[in-house]
Scaffold this motif. Structure first.
Motif, short mmCIF file in Angstrom:
data_model
loop_
_atom_site.label_atom_id
_atom_site.label_comp_id
_atom_site.label_asym_id
_atom_site.label_seq_id
_atom_site.Cartn_x
_atom_site.Cartn_y
_atom_site.Cartn_z
N ASN C 80 32.65 18.84 -33.32
CA ASN C 80 32.64 17.38 -33.30
C ASN C 80 34.06 16.83 -33.37
O ASN C 80 34.39 15.87 -32.67
CB ASN C 80 31.80 16.85 -34.47
N SER C 81 34.92 17.46 -34.18
CA SER C 81 36.31 17.01 -34.27
C SER C 81 37.02 17.19 -32.94
O SER C 81 37.75 16.30 -32.49
CB SER C 81 37.05 17.77 -35.38
N ALA C 82 36.82 18.34 -32.30
CA ALA C 82 37.46 18.59 -31.00
C ALA C 82 36.91 17.63 -29.95
O ALA C 82 37.65 17.14 -29.09
CB ALA C 82 37.25 20.04 -30.58
N TRP C 83 35.61 17.34 -30.04
CA TRP C 83 34.99 16.37 -29.12
C TRP C 83 35.63 15.00 -29.30
O TRP C 83 35.95 14.32 -28.33
CB TRP C 83 33.48 16.32 -29.41
N LEU C 84 35.85 14.60 -30.57
CA LEU C 84 36.51 13.32 -30.84
C LEU C 84 37.92 13.30 -30.25
O LEU C 84 38.37 12.28 -29.74
CB LEU C 84 36.58 13.05 -32.35
N LEU C 85 38.60 14.45 -30.32
CA LEU C 85 39.94 14.52 -29.74
C LEU C 85 39.88 14.24 -28.23
O LEU C 85 40.68 13.47 -27.70
CB LEU C 85 40.57 15.89 -30.01
N ALA C 86 38.91 14.86 -27.56
CA ALA C 86 38.75 14.63 -26.11
C ALA C 86 38.46 13.14 -25.84
O ALA C 86 39.01 12.56 -24.89
CB ALA C 86 37.65 15.51 -25.54
N ILE C 87 37.64 12.53 -26.67
CA ILE C 87 37.32 11.10 -26.50
C ILE C 87 38.58 10.25 -26.69
O ILE C 87 38.83 9.30 -25.93
CB ILE C 87 36.23 10.66 -27.51
N VAL C 88 39.38 10.59 -27.72
CA VAL C 88 40.58 9.82 -28.00
C VAL C 88 41.61 9.99 -26.90
O VAL C 88 42.38 9.07 -26.59
CB VAL C 88 41.15 10.22 -29.39
N VAL C 89 41.63 11.17 -26.26
CA VAL C 89 42.59 11.43 -25.18
C VAL C 89 42.16 10.73 -23.88
O VAL C 89 42.99 10.44 -23.03
CB VAL C 89 42.76 12.95 -24.97
N LEU C 90 40.87 10.43 -23.74
CA LEU C 90 40.38 9.89 -22.48
C LEU C 90 41.09 8.60 -22.03
O LEU C 90 41.39 8.47 -20.83
CB LEU C 90 38.86 9.69 -22.53
N PRO C 91 41.39 7.62 -22.93
CA PRO C 91 42.15 6.45 -22.46
C PRO C 91 43.50 6.85 -21.85
O PRO C 91 43.98 6.20 -20.92
CB PRO C 91 42.35 5.62 -23.73
N PHE C 92 44.11 7.92 -22.35
CA PHE C 92 45.37 8.41 -21.79
C PHE C 92 45.15 8.97 -20.39
O PHE C 92 45.86 8.59 -19.44
CB PHE C 92 45.97 9.46 -22.74
N SER C 93 44.14 9.85 -20.24
CA SER C 93 43.87 10.43 -18.92
C SER C 93 43.47 9.33 -17.93
O SER C 93 43.82 9.40 -16.74
CB SER C 93 42.74 11.46 -19.02
N THR C 94 42.75 8.32 -18.43
CA THR C 94 42.35 7.20 -17.58
C THR C 94 43.58 6.47 -17.04
O THR C 94 43.66 6.15 -15.85
CB THR C 94 41.50 6.21 -18.39
N GLU C 95 44.53 6.22 -17.95
CA GLU C 95 45.76 5.53 -17.54
C GLU C 95 46.53 6.38 -16.51
O GLU C 95 47.09 5.83 -15.57
CB GLU C 95 46.61 5.29 -18.80
N MET C 96 46.49 7.69 -16.68
CA MET C 96 47.20 8.58 -15.74
C MET C 96 46.62 8.46 -14.32
O MET C 96 47.36 8.29 -13.37
CB MET C 96 47.12 10.04 -16.22
#
Lengths: 196, 196, 196, 196
Positions: C80-96
Motif C-alpha cells: 500500500n505504501s509503494a502504491w501510494l508512492l506511485a499515486i504521488v508520482v503520477l502528477p509528475f509523470s502527467t506533467e512530463m
C-alpha cells in the motif's frame, strides 16, 4: 461536516509551508548560500510559525465545540462556512505580513482575519449552547463553555485596535492573547464572589 | 466514497486561495505597496469568494443527498466521479475569469463548469430517489427531494444563455440563482393547487 | 490506513489541475487571448483528464479491495505504501507527458507509473485473497476477485511494450485497456468450459 | 484528532512531489530534453523518495501508537501539534537538501527535522504508556511499546552528530537507522538475560 472541516483546516495549515518551499530554488538560482534561506527570510518564518500555532489553536477549539453537537442548524452551517473562509484566507494574510514590511495595512489584515475566525468561533459556541436542537444531550455543554472563545475574541479586538493605533507594535499586539488566562480567572472569580 | 469526495472538495476549496498567495511576492518584487495586492487584483478576489461560495453550496447539497444513500450503484459512482472532475476543474475556471478580462469565453467556461457540477448533482438526486437499491430505508428520501437541484440546474442554464447572449453581463448572470427561492415556492404552490 | 490512503489519493487527484492553473497567468502576462490557454495547451489538458480517470479508476479498485480487509499484514502495508508512492508520482509523470513532445522516454515513464500502481494493486488483491489473517470473514472475497486487476496489469504491460516499440503511438497505447472487458469475458468462458 | 493528523500527514507527503512537478516546465522552456528532468535533478529525486519513506514510516508508527489511546491529555495534544509542525516543515527541509549542495547546514537541518519528529513520537509513546487516563484499556499497551521509537530517536541523534562532524557523509548518516533492528534485538536479549 466535521470531516470536511477537518480536511480544509489540515490543508490550510499544510499550505502555509509552500511559500517557504518556493523561496529555496529562488535563493539557489542566485547562487547565494543555503543559510540565506533562513537568515534572509526571518519574517516569513516567524509568521509561518505564528499562523501554524493560530490554526492549530482554532482547530482545537473548534474540535472541542463540535463534541457537543448532535445536529446542524442553518445558522451553525453558515457560521462554519464563514469560519472555513477565514481559515482558507489565513495563508494569504500570512504571506502578506511575511513578505511586506510591517504596516498598519498588513498587520490589520492579519489580525483582522484571525479576529473574524475567533468571532465566528465564539458565535458557534453561543449557537451550540443556546439551541437545544443542536446541542448534544449525551455530552451536555459545560457551564463556562463560551468564556474561552469570547475572551479570545475580545482580546483580539484589543490587539487589532493597538496594532492600528501604534503601527510599530505590528503583530506583537497578538501577545495580548496571553492575557486570556488571567482574564478568564478574574471572570470566574468575580462570578464566584457574586454568587456567594 | 463520502470520505474521498469530502477530501477532494476540501482540497479544491482550499486551493482557490493559492493564486492569491502567489500574487503577494510578485507585487513585493516590483516594490509596489501592499495595498495593491488588494486594489490591483479585485477581479481575482471576487471570483475567489464566488467560487468559495459555489463549492461550499455544492458540497452542502451533495452532503444532504448522500445522507439518503446506503449503497453505490455504477451510475451513481460515474456521476460522482464526473462531479468530482467538475469540482477539480473549478479552480482552473476561477483563475480564468479572475485573470482575463471578462469575455464570452471565460464567463461561459466558468458558468459552464458550475452548470455541469449542478447538473450532475441533479442527476445524482434523481438516481438516489429512483433506485431502491441505492436509497436508504432508515432515512427515506423526502417528497420534494429533487426540486432544489433541478431548479438550480435550470437557472444555471438560463445564466449561461444570458452570459453568452449579453457578454457585458459577465458572471453577474449567476445572480439568476437568487430566483431559486421564488421558483421553488411557485412550483410547490402550483402543485398544491393542482392537488386541491 | 484507509483514511490516510483516501486523503493521499484525493490530494494527488486535485493537484493534477495545478499546472493548468499556473498556465493562466503566464498566458495573460504575454497579452495573448484567453482561448489560447485551451488551444495552446491541449496536450496538458488531455493528460490531465487521462490522469484524473486513471487515479479515480485505481481508487475505485483500491476501495473495492479494502472492503474485504479486516487487518493489515506487513506485506499489505508495504504494497500500500509503494502504491501510494506511485499515486504521488503520477502528477509528475502527467506533467512530463503533457509538457514535452511525446517520446519513448515520457510515454514510457507515464505508462510505467500506471503499470507500477496497477501491479501493486494486483499484488494487494492477491495478498487479501490468500492471507486468512487479512481477509474479512463477514465480507468474504468473491471467486474472481483478482481477475480484474491482473488483467489490467497484463494489458498495461502490453501497452508499455507497444509504446516503447512504436513511439508514435504514444500513450494511446493505453487504449489496450479497453480490451479488459473482452479478456475477462474470454477468461470466464474458458474456465466455464473447462469446468463443464 | 486522528482524522486531522492523518489529513495533515497525507497532504505533507503529497506536497513533496510539487517541486519535482515545477521542474518540468522549467526544463521545457529552455528546450532541453525530457530526460534532463531526471538526470539533471537526481538529488531532488533521491530526497523526495527519502522523505516519502520517512513520512510514511513516521505515520505508521504514529498510527500504531494511537490505537492504544482512548482520550487526549494536554501534553499529548501539545506533542502531537509539535509533531505535526515537524511533518509540515519536512517538505521545506527536503527542498533544502535537494536543491543546495550537501553541506553541514542543509544536512543538519534535514536530519534535525526528522530527529525532532522522532523525538516527539517517542515522547507520545511514553505519555501513552505512563498515563492511565490516556491509554486504552481494551487494547493495552504491549511490553516493549517504547523500545522502537526510543531506539530510532537515539540513532537519529547519532546520525546528526556524524553528519555534523563529517560533512561529506551527508544524509547517508541516516543509514545508521538500519541498525535499529540489531539494537532492538540486543536490547531484548540483554533484558531476557537479566531476567533469567
Amino acid at each position: 461536516m466535521i470531516l470536511f472541516t477537518d480536511a480544509v483546516v489540515a490543508i490550510a495549515v499544510t499550505l502555509l509551508v509552500l511559500p517557504l518551499v518556493d523561496v529555496v530554488p529562488e535563493v539557489a538560482r542566485e547562487h547565494r548560500p543555503a543559510t540565506e534561506v533562513i537568515t534572509g527570510h526571518q519574517p516569513e518564518i516567524w509568521t509561518f510559525l505564528l499562523s501554524f500555532a493560530v490554526i492549530i489553536r482554532l482547530w482545537l477549539s473548534h474540535h472541542k465545540a463540535y463534541q457537543h453537537v448532535r445536529a446542524y442548524s442553518t445558522p451553525l452551517l453558515l457560521c462554519n462556512s464563514a469560519w472555513l473562509l477565514a481559515i482558507v484566507v489565513l495563508p494569504f494574510s500570512t504571506e502578506m505580513v511575511g513578505v511586506f514590511d510591517s504596516s498598519r495595512f498588513t498587520t490589520g489584515l492579519y489580525i483582522g482575519t484571525v479576529l473574524v475566525a475567533a468571532g465566528l468561533q465564539a458565535a458557534m459556541y453561543l449557537i451550540i449552547r443556546s439551541d437545544p436542537e443542536v446541542a448534544s444531550q449525551d455530552n451536555p455543554v459545560p457551564g463556562e463553555f463560551v468564556l474561552g472563545p469570547v475572551t479570545a475574541t475580545v482580546l483580539l479586538l484589543f490587539s487589532l485596535v493597538v496594532a492600528l493605533a501604534v503601527p510599530t507594535v505590528g503583530y506583537w499586539a497578538l501577545l495580548l492573547l496571553l492575557l486570556s488566562g488571567p482574564v478568564e480567572w478574574a471572570w470566574r472569580r468575580r462570578r464566584a464572589v457574586a454568587e456567594a
